[in-house]
Design an enzyme around this catalytic site. Structure first.
Site, PDB file in Angstrom:
ATOM      1  N   ARG A  31       5.408 -13.263   9.904  1.00 14.37           N
ATOM      2  CA  ARG A  31       6.028 -11.826   9.615  1.00 14.37           C
ATOM      3  C   ARG A  31       7.330 -11.521   9.783  1.00 14.37           C
ATOM      4  O   ARG A  31       7.621 -11.952  10.468  1.00 14.37           O
ATOM      5  CB  ARG A  31       5.077 -10.255   9.238  1.00 14.37           C
ATOM      6  CG  ARG A  31       4.992  -9.920  11.256  1.00 14.37           C
ATOM      7  CD  ARG A  31       3.805  -8.971  11.218  1.00 14.37           C
ATOM      8  NE  ARG A  31       3.748  -7.937  11.173  1.00 14.37           N
ATOM      9  CZ  ARG A  31       3.847  -7.525   9.962  1.00 14.37           C
ATOM     10  NH1 ARG A  31       2.363  -7.721   9.363  1.00 14.37           N
ATOM     11  NH2 ARG A  31       4.128  -6.117   9.846  1.00 14.37           N
ATOM     12  N   LYS A  87       4.403   0.599   9.562  1.00 13.79           N
ATOM     13  CA  LYS A  87       4.630   2.042   8.650  1.00 13.79           C
ATOM     14  C   LYS A  87       3.705   3.393   9.846  1.00 13.79           C
ATOM     15  O   LYS A  87       4.266   4.271   9.473  1.00 13.79           O
ATOM     16  CB  LYS A  87       3.791   1.940   8.124  1.00 13.79           C
ATOM     17  CG  LYS A  87       4.619   0.996   6.472  1.00 13.79           C
ATOM     18  CD  LYS A  87       3.939   1.312   5.548  1.00 13.79           C
ATOM     19  CE  LYS A  87       3.288   0.015   4.816  1.00 13.79           C
ATOM     20  NZ  LYS A  87       2.579   0.121   3.918  1.00 13.79           N
ATOM     21  N   GLU A 118       0.726  -1.271  -0.061  1.00 17.68           N
ATOM     22  CA  GLU A 118       0.136   0.062   0.044  1.00 17.68           C
ATOM     23  C   GLU A 118       1.435   1.243   0.168  1.00 17.68           C
ATOM     24  O   GLU A 118       1.534   1.203   0.917  1.00 17.68           O
ATOM     25  CB  GLU A 118      -1.061  -0.269   1.225  1.00 17.68           C
ATOM     26  CG  GLU A 118      -2.027   1.145   1.184  1.00 17.68           C
ATOM     27  CD  GLU A 118      -3.103   1.097   2.248  1.00 17.68           C
ATOM     28  OE1 GLU A 118      -2.987   0.110   2.942  1.00 17.68           O
ATOM     29  OE2 GLU A 118      -3.759   1.771   2.928  1.00 17.68           O
TER      30      GLU A 118
HETATM   31  P1  ATP Z   1      -0.208  -1.661   6.513  1.00 17.59           P
HETATM   32  O1  ATP Z   1      -0.690  -2.025   8.594  1.00 17.59           O
HETATM   33  O2  ATP Z   1       0.373   0.374   6.981  1.00 17.59           O
HETATM   34  O3  ATP Z   1      -0.924  -2.420   5.717  1.00 17.59           O
HETATM   35  P2  ATP Z   1       1.895  -2.998   5.585  1.00 17.59           P
HETATM   36  O4  ATP Z   1       2.932  -3.317   6.668  1.00 17.59           O
HETATM   37  O5  ATP Z   1       0.694  -4.276   5.972  1.00 17.59           O
HETATM   38  O6  ATP Z   1       1.203  -2.145   6.729  1.00 17.59           O
HETATM   39  P3  ATP Z   1       1.657  -3.849   2.359  1.00 17.59           P
HETATM   40  O7  ATP Z   1       1.947  -2.237   2.050  1.00 17.59           O
HETATM   41  O8  ATP Z   1       0.355  -4.160   3.085  1.00 17.59           O
HETATM   42  O9  ATP Z   1       2.051  -3.076   4.530  1.00 17.59           O
HETATM   43  O10 ATP Z   1       2.470  -4.429   2.835  1.00 17.59           O
HETATM   44  C1  ATP Z   1       2.896  -5.294   1.454  1.00 17.59           C
HETATM   45  C2  ATP Z   1       2.819  -6.623   1.564  1.00 17.59           C
HETATM   46  O11 ATP Z   1       4.562  -6.987   2.657  1.00 17.59           O
HETATM   47  C3  ATP Z   1       1.765  -7.535   2.310  1.00 17.59           C
HETATM   48  O12 ATP Z   1       1.922  -8.717   1.385  1.00 17.59           O
HETATM   49  C4  ATP Z   1       2.331  -7.553   3.499  1.00 17.59           C
HETATM   50  O13 ATP Z   1       2.106  -8.867   4.336  1.00 17.59           O
HETATM   51  C5  ATP Z   1       3.939  -7.860   3.108  1.00 17.59           C
HETATM   52  N1  ATP Z   1       4.715  -6.764   4.411  1.00 17.59           N
HETATM   53  C6  ATP Z   1       4.583  -6.284   5.492  1.00 17.59           C
HETATM   54  N2  ATP Z   1       5.316  -5.659   6.423  1.00 17.59           N
HETATM   55  C7  ATP Z   1       6.360  -7.573   6.668  1.00 17.59           C
HETATM   56  C8  ATP Z   1       6.799  -8.401   7.163  1.00 17.59           C
HETATM   57  N3  ATP Z   1       7.345  -7.320   8.782  1.00 17.59           N
HETATM   58  N4  ATP Z   1       7.333  -8.991   7.492  1.00 17.59           N
HETATM   59  C9  ATP Z   1       7.133  -9.852   6.160  1.00 17.59           C
HETATM   60  N5  ATP Z   1       6.251  -9.380   5.130  1.00 17.59           N
HETATM   61  C10 ATP Z   1       5.338  -8.236   5.531  1.00 17.59           C
END
Ligand code: ATP
Ligand code: MG
Length: 565
Positions: free
Chosen positions: A267, A277, A41
């Site tokens: 994660r 974020k 996002e």
């Molecule tokens: P938000 O809470 O803003 O959605 P987010 O960290 O989920 O934050 P995204 O931009 O939706 O951010 O994440 C993009 C991709 O990265 C998603 O598939 C998410 O699952 C993955 N991702 C985010 N944080 C992690 C992490 N700490 N470890 C592994 N994958 C992650």
């Protein structure tokens, strides 16, 4: 060995569960070719956790001869913008991955998603609900209690179509109504209790401008976007496990062109850091750090500015593996990967961080010699460089003591040390200022010691780095430490701002670098001998004033203190 070699997986390494699933799906003929996607996002910069997801999604596509899309999950226009879009593309490319075809946006599919919402309404599977957010919350029930049906649930198909069209035409205010799926308010899975498909948001969108005032929810958009793109393996983090029945419900109830499957992995959490974020944004917005790419941030852009290499991040993601159990990875593992890559690939150079003048009493004042040093102890391909030697040098303040015990293997009054790539010298006396600080060391060169041991057999115990006082570059060096003192700064409801390390940045403004560093370019890491790995700062370094960031020390500071005793 090239930088990328270190990330290559030994063929004997066991496959992780996602690799197993994919290879079975290919072997069984379920798919001829796999397709994955990385779906950020654009509401912030990417961090180390995203690097894991990028390496996994792009990595699987590379390994199994498939393709990986970059798709911006852009359904929340108020929080998103073009700066974030651009930074994410830059970070993915920098990590060394290429997305399949054009960059994709969920908003590319807003027309199709709208048509599918109509399809659900026509099949009696969606309705416009006028409950307020609070009311909806109360009707939803909780983990122990089933929810209650919305009073608007039994609207006729015609009425729903008419009201949804008015929603789209902008006739209602935000928060007054939403489109919901009609599934099961008594489901033990709260995600299936008539989830929201569309909300009113009268916001300008970075891609679609003012075309829409209703936006699909993540749940409604995600799986359908996967289906449109022909994604075979939709890999996400474990918190989406409970959303999977909903993901599948949409796929089963819509005339989608393909059947994607969702798989979840744990994660990445890393100690001494926050990887939310929202929290990273707070650090930026409230000026605790110097932007998203501050070298102390666990963002990909911050790590890039700090001097981490793409190969070191890919290697780290490879080492931590892919599992379904949550854990916290020690930041030391990341630091190890960075050191390992830079040790193999970074040219050496000398830079004195806290200069002390050293005068060689028996070396002619008008003489200079050009010495040739290898750029790397084991990499001949990195070549040699020339350094000027003269009778006045700078050495590190901490490399001289008037007296010291045997463990101190540097310069001591009356004792010898070797100057890196040059002569053995012996300290004779010191000059002090009015307050008793040593401002100069006088020493003699032991003749015949260029590349040789002293003939009298009195060998020096150590080697120190130096630069010529009249042949160097004045520069600034920034030493970074961890952003937080607490290994779990935001665990258990703690305020992560309370755990900030007050000494996370030390700026040394009067450092003396060897002249060859004038050719340093942003993105090239160096080992400053005996100090650590450094790179030019992309934000503050100029032709007139070089600014170097310390990427990482040579050893962890614990080991270093021991050596100094
Ligand atoms: P938000 O809470 O803003 O959605 P987010 O960290 O989920 O934050 P995204 O931009 O939706 O951010 O994440 C993009 C991709 O990265 C998603 O598939 C998410 O699952 C993955 N991702 C985010 N944080 C992690 C992490 N700490 N470890 C592994 N994958 C992650
Ligand atoms: Mg997310």
């Amino acid at each position: 060995m090239s930088a990328t070699d270190s990330t290559e997986k030994p063929s004997s390494k066991p496959m992780h569960f996602i690799q197993n699933i994919i290879s079975q799906d290919l072997a069984s003929g379920l798919h001829q070719k796999i397709a994955t996607r990385f779906p950020p996002e654009p509401n912030g910069y990417l961090h180390i956790g995203h690097a894991k997801s990028i390496c996994l999604n792009f990595g699987m596509a590379e390994e199994f001869g498939g393709a990986c899309n970059l798709r911006f999950d852009d359904t929340n226009p108020e929080k998103e913008n073009e700066e974030f879009v651009n930074s994410i593309m830059e970070d993915v490319k920098w990590l060394g991955f290429n997305w399949n075809g054009k960059v994709k946006y969920t908003s590319d599919y807003f027309d199709q998603l709208f048509d599918w919402a109509i399809h659900l309404i026509k099949n009696g599977k969606a309705f416009v609900c006028n409950l307020s957010a609070d009311e909806m919350q109360r009707y939803r029930g909780n983990f122990n209690e089933p929810g209650k049906n919305s009073p608007y649930r039994d609207r006729s198909v015609e009425e729903n179509l008419a009201v949804f069209e008015k929603m789209r035409a902008g006739e209602f205010e935000e928060g007054t109504c939403s489109l919901r799926a009609k599934i099961d308010m008594a489901s033990p899975n709260i995600n299936l209790r008539d989830p929201i498909l569309y909300r009113i948001k009268k916001a300008h969108h970075h891609q679609t401008g003012d075309k829409w005032c209703i936006y699909p929810s993540y749940d409604f958009a995600h799986g359908q976007s996967d289906a449109i793109e022909g994604i075979t393996h939709s890999i996400c983090t474990l918190e989406f496990e409970d959303h999977k029945p909903l993901y599948n419900w949409f796929i089963e109830n819509l005339p989608v062109p393909a059947i994607p499957r969702q798989y979840e992995f744990a994660r990445l959490n890393i100690n001494y850091a926050v990887t939310s974020k929202r929290k990273l944004k707070q650090l930026v917005d409230e000026n605790y750090v110097d932007g998203w790419n501050d070298p102390r941030m666990p963002t990909i852009s911050g790590m890039r500015r700090r001097g981490f290499t793409p190969a070191s991040l890919r290697n780290f993601c490879e080492r931590i593996g892919v599992t379904r159990s949550d854990s916290v990875v020690d930041v030391g593992m990341l630091e190890f990967c960075v050191r390992d890559d830079l040790d193999k690939n970074a040219p050496r150079a000398m830079c004195v961080l806290q200069p002390l003048k050293l005068t060689l009493t028996n070396y002619p004042a008008d003489k200079t010699e050009v010495l040739t040093l290898h750029n790397h102890p084991s990499r001949e391909d990195l070549g040699d460089r020339e350094i000027i030697f003269s009778n006045t040098l700078f050495i590190e303040q901490e490399d001289f003591r008037e007296e010291a015990n045997k463990k101190y293997k540097r310069l001591v009054l009356g004792k010898r040390v070797r100057l890196r790539g040059a002569y053995v010298i012996e300290a004779e006396s010191v000059v002090k200022d009015a307050s008793g600080n040593i401002i100069e060391v006088l020493a003699k060169v032991i003749e015949g010691t260029l590349g040789k041991d002293p003939e009298d057999g009195v060998k020096p115990k150590g080697v120190i780095h130096w630069v010529s006082a009249n042949h160097n570059l004045n520069c600034e060096v920034r030493l970074y430490d961890r952003l937080f003192n607490d290994e779990a700064p935001d665990a258990g409801g703690k305020n992560f701002l309370d755990a900030m390390n007050p000494n996370n940045l030390q700026i040394l403004e009067n450092c003396k670098a060897e002249p060859s560093l004038a050719k340093a370019i942003v993105g090239q890491g160096f080992q400053f001998e005996r100090q650590g790995y450094f790179c030019l700062d992309s934000k503050y370094s100029t032709q007139e004033k070089l600014v170097f960031n310390r990427t990482i020390s040579l050893k962890d500071s614990f080991a270093k203190t021991e050596e100094q005793e």
